[in-house]
Design an enzyme around this catalytic site. Structure first.
Site, PDB file in Angstrom:
ATOM      1  N   ARG A 137       0.826  -1.210   0.000  1.00 48.51           N
ATOM      2  CA  ARG A 137       0.000   0.000   0.000  1.00 48.51           C
ATOM      3  C   ARG A 137       0.859   1.258   0.000  1.00 48.51           C
ATOM      4  O   ARG A 137       2.014   1.234   0.396  1.00 48.51           O
ATOM      5  CB  ARG A 137      -0.911   0.031   1.234  1.00 48.51           C
ATOM      6  CG  ARG A 137      -2.169  -0.819   1.091  1.00 48.51           C
ATOM      7  CD  ARG A 137      -3.037  -0.733   2.335  1.00 48.51           C
ATOM      8  NE  ARG A 137      -2.299  -1.130   3.510  1.00 48.51           N
ATOM      9  CZ  ARG A 137      -1.765  -0.326   4.399  1.00 48.51           C
ATOM     10  NH1 ARG A 137      -1.917   0.986   4.276  1.00 48.51           N
ATOM     11  NH2 ARG A 137      -1.105  -0.791   5.437  1.00 48.51           N
ATOM     12  N   LYS A 149      -8.195  -2.763   1.457  1.00 46.48           N
ATOM     13  CA  LYS A 149      -8.105  -1.912   2.631  1.00 46.48           C
ATOM     14  C   LYS A 149      -8.870  -0.605   2.424  1.00 46.48           C
ATOM     15  O   LYS A 149      -9.248   0.059   3.384  1.00 46.48           O
ATOM     16  CB  LYS A 149      -6.639  -1.650   2.994  1.00 46.48           C
ATOM     17  CG  LYS A 149      -5.973  -2.848   3.688  1.00 46.48           C
ATOM     18  CD  LYS A 149      -6.730  -3.291   4.921  1.00 46.48           C
ATOM     19  CE  LYS A 149      -5.938  -3.821   6.067  1.00 46.48           C
ATOM     20  NZ  LYS A 149      -5.545  -5.220   6.098  1.00 46.48           N
ATOM     21  N   HIS A 153      -9.727  -3.919  12.980  1.00 45.23           N
ATOM     22  CA  HIS A 153      -8.680  -4.557  12.184  1.00 45.23           C
ATOM     23  C   HIS A 153      -8.227  -5.807  12.927  1.00 45.23           C
ATOM     24  O   HIS A 153      -7.231  -5.803  13.658  1.00 45.23           O
ATOM     25  CB  HIS A 153      -7.501  -3.584  11.991  1.00 45.23           C
ATOM     26  CG  HIS A 153      -6.502  -4.067  11.006  1.00 45.23           C
ATOM     27  ND1 HIS A 153      -5.150  -3.892  11.148  1.00 45.23           N
ATOM     28  CD2 HIS A 153      -6.664  -4.710   9.828  1.00 45.23           C
ATOM     29  CE1 HIS A 153      -4.523  -4.416  10.111  1.00 45.23           C
ATOM     30  NE2 HIS A 153      -5.416  -4.919   9.303  1.00 45.23           N
ATOM     31  N   SER A 180      -0.399  -5.311  10.059  1.00 46.34           N
ATOM     32  CA  SER A 180       0.046  -6.273   9.051  1.00 46.34           C
ATOM     33  C   SER A 180       1.292  -7.052   9.491  1.00 46.34           C
ATOM     34  O   SER A 180       2.246  -6.466   9.998  1.00 46.34           O
ATOM     35  CB  SER A 180       0.357  -5.525   7.761  1.00 46.34           C
ATOM     36  OG  SER A 180       0.734  -6.450   6.782  1.00 46.34           O
ATOM     37  N   LYS A 218      -2.332 -12.117  12.416  1.00 46.86           N
ATOM     38  CA  LYS A 218      -3.793 -12.285  12.389  1.00 46.86           C
ATOM     39  C   LYS A 218      -4.197 -13.502  11.553  1.00 46.86           C
ATOM     40  O   LYS A 218      -4.959 -14.355  11.997  1.00 46.86           O
ATOM     41  CB  LYS A 218      -4.495 -11.037  11.795  1.00 46.86           C
ATOM     42  CG  LYS A 218      -4.358  -9.774  12.607  1.00 46.86           C
ATOM     43  CD  LYS A 218      -5.159  -8.628  12.002  1.00 46.86           C
ATOM     44  CE  LYS A 218      -4.726  -8.244  10.601  1.00 46.86           C
ATOM     45  NZ  LYS A 218      -3.334  -7.785  10.470  1.00 46.86           N
ATOM     46  N   THR A 219      -3.672 -13.557  10.327  1.00 48.89           N
ATOM     47  CA  THR A 219      -4.060 -14.643   9.423  1.00 48.89           C
ATOM     48  C   THR A 219      -3.514 -15.980   9.920  1.00 48.89           C
ATOM     49  O   THR A 219      -4.240 -16.972  10.031  1.00 48.89           O
ATOM     50  CB  THR A 219      -3.555 -14.346   7.993  1.00 48.89           C
ATOM     51  OG1 THR A 219      -4.105 -13.094   7.573  1.00 48.89           O
ATOM     52  CG2 THR A 219      -3.985 -15.434   7.015  1.00 48.89           C
ATOM     53  N   ASP A 254      -9.062 -10.724   8.785  1.00 47.28           N
ATOM     54  CA  ASP A 254      -8.523  -9.359   8.777  1.00 47.28           C
ATOM     55  C   ASP A 254      -9.453  -8.208   9.178  1.00 47.28           C
ATOM     56  O   ASP A 254      -8.994  -7.237   9.758  1.00 47.28           O
ATOM     57  CB  ASP A 254      -7.975  -9.055   7.379  1.00 47.28           C
ATOM     58  CG  ASP A 254      -7.000  -7.901   7.361  1.00 47.28           C
ATOM     59  OD1 ASP A 254      -6.078  -7.896   8.182  1.00 47.28           O
ATOM     60  OD2 ASP A 254      -7.163  -6.988   6.527  1.00 47.28           O
ATOM     61  N   ARG A 310       2.221 -12.578  -1.365  1.00 48.43           N
ATOM     62  CA  ARG A 310       0.876 -12.830  -0.826  1.00 48.43           C
ATOM     63  C   ARG A 310       0.143 -13.895  -1.607  1.00 48.43           C
ATOM     64  O   ARG A 310       0.450 -14.183  -2.759  1.00 48.43           O
ATOM     65  CB  ARG A 310       0.025 -11.550  -0.963  1.00 48.43           C
ATOM     66  CG  ARG A 310       0.459 -10.400  -0.114  1.00 48.43           C
ATOM     67  CD  ARG A 310      -0.167 -10.472   1.254  1.00 48.43           C
ATOM     68  NE  ARG A 310       0.211  -9.332   2.064  1.00 48.43           N
ATOM     69  CZ  ARG A 310      -0.408  -8.990   3.186  1.00 48.43           C
ATOM     70  NH1 ARG A 310      -1.439  -9.681   3.618  1.00 48.43           N
ATOM     71  NH2 ARG A 310       0.013  -7.957   3.881  1.00 48.43           N
TER      72      ARG A 310
HETATM   73  N1  LIG Z   1       5.235 -15.992  16.640  1.00 49.71           N
HETATM   74  C1  LIG Z   1       4.647 -15.751  15.475  1.00 49.71           C
HETATM   75  N2  LIG Z   1       3.302 -15.619  15.404  1.00 49.71           N
HETATM   76  C2  LIG Z   1       2.685 -15.351  14.242  1.00 49.71           C
HETATM   77  N3  LIG Z   1       3.339 -15.220  13.055  1.00 49.71           N
HETATM   78  C3  LIG Z   1       4.671 -15.353  13.050  1.00 49.71           C
HETATM   79  C4  LIG Z   1       5.378 -15.616  14.251  1.00 49.71           C
HETATM   80  N4  LIG Z   1       6.697 -15.700  13.939  1.00 49.71           N
HETATM   81  C5  LIG Z   1       6.794 -15.496  12.621  1.00 49.71           C
HETATM   82  N5  LIG Z   1       5.587 -15.295  12.055  1.00 49.71           N
HETATM   83  C6  LIG Z   1       5.359 -14.996  10.617  1.00 49.71           C
HETATM   84  O1  LIG Z   1       4.812 -13.692  10.565  1.00 49.71           O
HETATM   85  C7  LIG Z   1       3.885 -13.581   9.511  1.00 49.71           C
HETATM   86  C8  LIG Z   1       2.512 -13.203  10.044  1.00 49.71           C
HETATM   87  O2  LIG Z   1       1.743 -12.836   8.944  1.00 49.71           O
HETATM   88  P1  LIG Z   1       0.168 -12.855   8.887  1.00 49.71           P
HETATM   89  O3  LIG Z   1      -0.364 -13.929   9.750  1.00 49.71           O
HETATM   90  O4  LIG Z   1      -0.191 -12.864   7.455  1.00 49.71           O
HETATM   91  O5  LIG Z   1      -0.101 -11.441   9.537  1.00 49.71           O
HETATM   92  P2  LIG Z   1      -1.361 -10.506   9.396  1.00 49.71           P
HETATM   93  O6  LIG Z   1      -2.498 -11.359   8.963  1.00 49.71           O
HETATM   94  O7  LIG Z   1      -1.526  -9.924  10.754  1.00 49.71           O
HETATM   95  O8  LIG Z   1      -0.959  -9.495   8.369  1.00 49.71           O
HETATM   96  C9  LIG Z   1       3.834 -14.918   8.808  1.00 49.71           C
HETATM   97  O9  LIG Z   1       4.705 -14.864   7.718  1.00 49.71           O
HETATM   98  C10 LIG Z   1       4.343 -15.870   9.904  1.00 49.71           C
HETATM   99  O10 LIG Z   1       4.966 -16.999   9.372  1.00 49.71           O
HETATM  100  C1  LIG Z   2      -3.157  -6.220   3.385  1.00 45.50           C
HETATM  101  C2  LIG Z   2      -2.729  -5.541   4.417  1.00 45.50           C
HETATM  102  O1  LIG Z   2      -2.623  -5.967   5.695  1.00 45.50           O
HETATM  103  P1  LIG Z   2      -2.765  -7.349   6.421  1.00 45.50           P
HETATM  104  O2  LIG Z   2      -1.411  -7.957   6.314  1.00 45.50           O
HETATM  105  O3  LIG Z   2      -3.110  -6.931   7.797  1.00 45.50           O
HETATM  106  O4  LIG Z   2      -3.805  -8.167   5.742  1.00 45.50           O
HETATM  107  C3  LIG Z   2      -2.339  -4.138   4.296  1.00 45.50           C
HETATM  108  O5  LIG Z   2      -2.011  -3.558   5.339  1.00 45.50           O
HETATM  109  O6  LIG Z   2      -2.355  -3.633   3.173  1.00 45.50           O
HETATM  110 MN   LIG Z   3      -3.586 -10.961   7.257  1.00 45.96          MN
END
Ligand SMILES: Nc1ncnc2c1ncn2[C@@H]1O[C@H](COP(=O)(O)OP(=O)(O)O)[C@@H](O)[C@H]1O
Ligand SMILES: C=C(OP(=O)(O)O)C(=O)O
Ligand SMILES: [Mn+2]
Length: 534
Positions: free
Chosen positions: A59, A206, A225, A244, A248-249, A263, A327
């Site tokens: 973004r 977003k 969020h 981000s 979360k995911t 998200d 992604r």
């Molecule tokens: N302790 C941890 N808990 C969660 N994710 C972790 C941790 N250590 C490393 N990671 C990595 O961090 C990233 C978290 O990304 P994601 O779950 O997509 O975050 P969000 O959804 O909040 O954007 C992933 O690539 C995951 O493998």
């Molecule tokens: C896609 C985004 O975030 P997230 O990793 O929280 O899904 C973002 O911040 O543009």
């Molecule tokens: Mn996410």
């Protein structure tokens, strides 16, 4: 394929309109042999198509603008010297000019139009029409938003329109008072978004989240969020706030639980509901063994972005030469355990704040008091991880109010107010979970964090012995099933505990300094006691 009249939007001369394409049609469109450059998809060994999103692989918050008019003037939380944020004001003239540019860009060519919902609840959802010029952008929104039924499509009346003119440029941006040739603009009154000169699909995802963040709290609904999941009976809902890359995911995709969404969620009198119909997972260093559900979601209909793939379609998830923000988007039903048919569940019982602390100060889990909950939610301390925002190339500590400052259209206290109201009603408890670093210099392992989350969700954390961490007054457990006990007190992860002490004092001071902006009223002042002591 139903037709759609675009002249009502001032878009004329379309050579072809692909309206609400099926996944098979999207596949054909994005794989067409005559496509060039970043428009072209490549099929991977897992069946999912990969695309390159061009110059923008994340973004661009500096290019986000909202039209300042009678409606928005006194409601939007505008950027200011006292509290800079990403809600930059644009004039009506700038809006007209950029919209004109977009209409011109989108005229006389082949277009894709996707009609979808944002928000799982019929009474509060937005019917959004996306008009785009790149096939895979249509695929992205098809994955990420809620697909209307055939019946709903027949009667689809958009209440928000997105014009994605990603191939155009705002050449005269200076005279329009904009930031660059790129613009991501919102008009809250006419309910439209215009995107120029960035191909990154995340601006649409977003962008609509930002709009929900504007409209819902004004109706008394919390807009958050966060990811969300429930137990196998669709109860005992948990929500996971986080910027981000904080998890979360990853953490909401749990084989023992039903996923609600990864998200963006609302919390109304009936409970938690997803805004989206898909997930958008980071895939950098994705490991099949530790994240099998996300890995298995990468198949036909999922869409990979900026991932390195060789001529034979073999994926290299470790490669970050294009971006660390690689992604995959996939429709939520690519995950087996989900809440069906509507992504919603009762009010949350557990509220988890995910913070990726780059300083290595925060404990991996802290049990928050109600006052600490408010303080740490407003503070939103975490790190911006590399790639999601333009210009961020290494973990950068930040205070991102409500763990999503870039998407807040109203003042942060409004989101805190709505969340606290809902939490009080359901008797929810809050926890601060550090998914970032500790004294070892490494990130806390996903395995330990999952153990912590399990202990929160099954209640065992409330039976554990606890102790207090100085400066922050955090209550932390001294042991938890399945979690390495040596990490629970962050001081133990340093060769010399005085190293932690020095960093803790520095971080405490940063909190105090950051929170000053909330101390202008009594409610804010009253929370200072819940924060760290510098
Ligand atoms: N302790 C941890 N808990 C969660 N994710 C972790 C941790 N250590 C490393 N990671 C990595 O961090 C990233 C978290 O990304 P994601 O779950 O997509 O975050 P969000 O959804 O909040 O954007 C992933 O690539 C995951 O493998
Ligand atoms: C896609 C985004 O975030 P997230 O990793 O929280 O899904 C973002 O911040 O543009
Ligand atoms: Mn996410």
């Amino acid at each position: 394929m139903a037709t759609v009249d675009l002249s009502q939007y001032g878009i004329t001369g379309a050579t072809e309109i692909v309206h609400n394409p099926s996944y098979d049609e999207l596949y054909k469109e994005e794989m067409k042999a005559d496509l060039e450059g970043y428009e072209k998809g490549q099929e991977s060994e897992l069946g999912a198509v990969n695309v390159m999103t061009g110059i923008y692989t994340g973004r661009s918050p500096k290019d986000k603008f909202i039209v300042m008019d009678e409606n928005s003037k006194d409601t939007v939380w505008w950027t200011s010297d006292e509290y800079p944020n990403d809600n930059h004001p644009a004039s009506q003239e700038a809006w007209e000019a950029v919209k004109e540019l977009a209409k011109k860009e989108l005229s006389n060519k082949k277009l894709y139009v996707v009609d979808a919902f944002c928000g799982a609840n019929e009474d509060t959802r937005m019917a959004v029409r996306f008009i785009v010029e790149v096939a895979w952008q249509a695929h992205f929104v098809t994955n990420m938003f809620i697909k209307p039924s055939a019946e709903e499509l027949k009667n689809f009346k958009p209440d928000f329109v997105v014009y994605n003119a990603s191939k155009a440029k705002v050449t005269n941006y200076k005279e329009l008072g904009l930031n660059s040739e790129t613009a991501v603009m919102f008009n809250i009154t006419s309910r439209e978004q215009v995107i120029v000169n960035t191909w990154y699909g995340g601006e649409m995802k977003k962008g609509m989240f930002s709009m929900m963040n504007y409209y819902l709290p004004l109706k008394g609904i919390a807009s958050m969020h966060c990811s969300a999941n429930a137990d196998m009976d669709g109860k005992n809902t948990a929500i996971f706030f986080g910027l981000s890359g904080t998890g979360k995911t990853t953490l909401s995709t749990d084989p023992k639980r039903l996923l609600i969404g990864d998200d963006e969620h609302g919390w109304d009198d009936n409970g938690i509901f997803n805004f989206e119909g898909g997930c958008y997972a980071k895939v950098i260093n994705l490991d099949k063994e530790s994240e099998p559900d996300i890995y298995n979601a990468i198949r036909r209909d999922a869409l990979l972005e900026n991932v390195t793939i060789d001529d034979k379609g073999v994926i290299d998830f470790a490669d970050k030469t294009v971006t660390e923000n690689t992604r995959v988007s996939y429709p939520i039903d690519h995950i087996k355990n989900i809440v069906r048919p509507v992504s919603s569940a009762p009010a949350a019982k557990n509220v988890i704040f995910l913070s990726a602390d780059a300083f290595g100060v925060l404990p991996p889990v802290s049990i928050l008091t109600p006052e600490q909950t408010k303080y740490y939610f407003l503070s939103g301390f975490t790190a911006k991880l590399a790639g999601t925002e333009r210009g961020i190339t290494e973990p950068t500590p930040t205070f991102s109010a409500c763990f999503g400052q870039a998407f807040l259209e109203l003042h942060p206290t409004k989101y805190a107010e709505e969340l606290v109201k809902k939490m009080e009603k359901s008797g929810a408890k809050a926890y601060l979970v550090n998914t970032g670093w500790n004294g070892t210099g490494k990130r806390i392992s996903i395995k330990d964090t999952r153990g912590i989350i399990d202990a929160i969700l099954d209640g065992s954390i409330n039976k554990a012995d606890t102790k207090k961490i100085p400066h922050f007054d955090f209550e932390v457990p001294t042991s938890l099933p399945g979690v390495d006990p040596a990490i629970l007190d962050p001081r133990d992860t340093y060769a010399d505990a005085s190293e932690w002490e020095t960093k803790a004092v520095d971080l405490a001071q940063r909190f105090v300094k950051n929170f000053a902006k909330y101390e202008g009223n009594e409610a804010g002042k009253a929370l200072v006691a819940a924060g760290p002591k510098a």
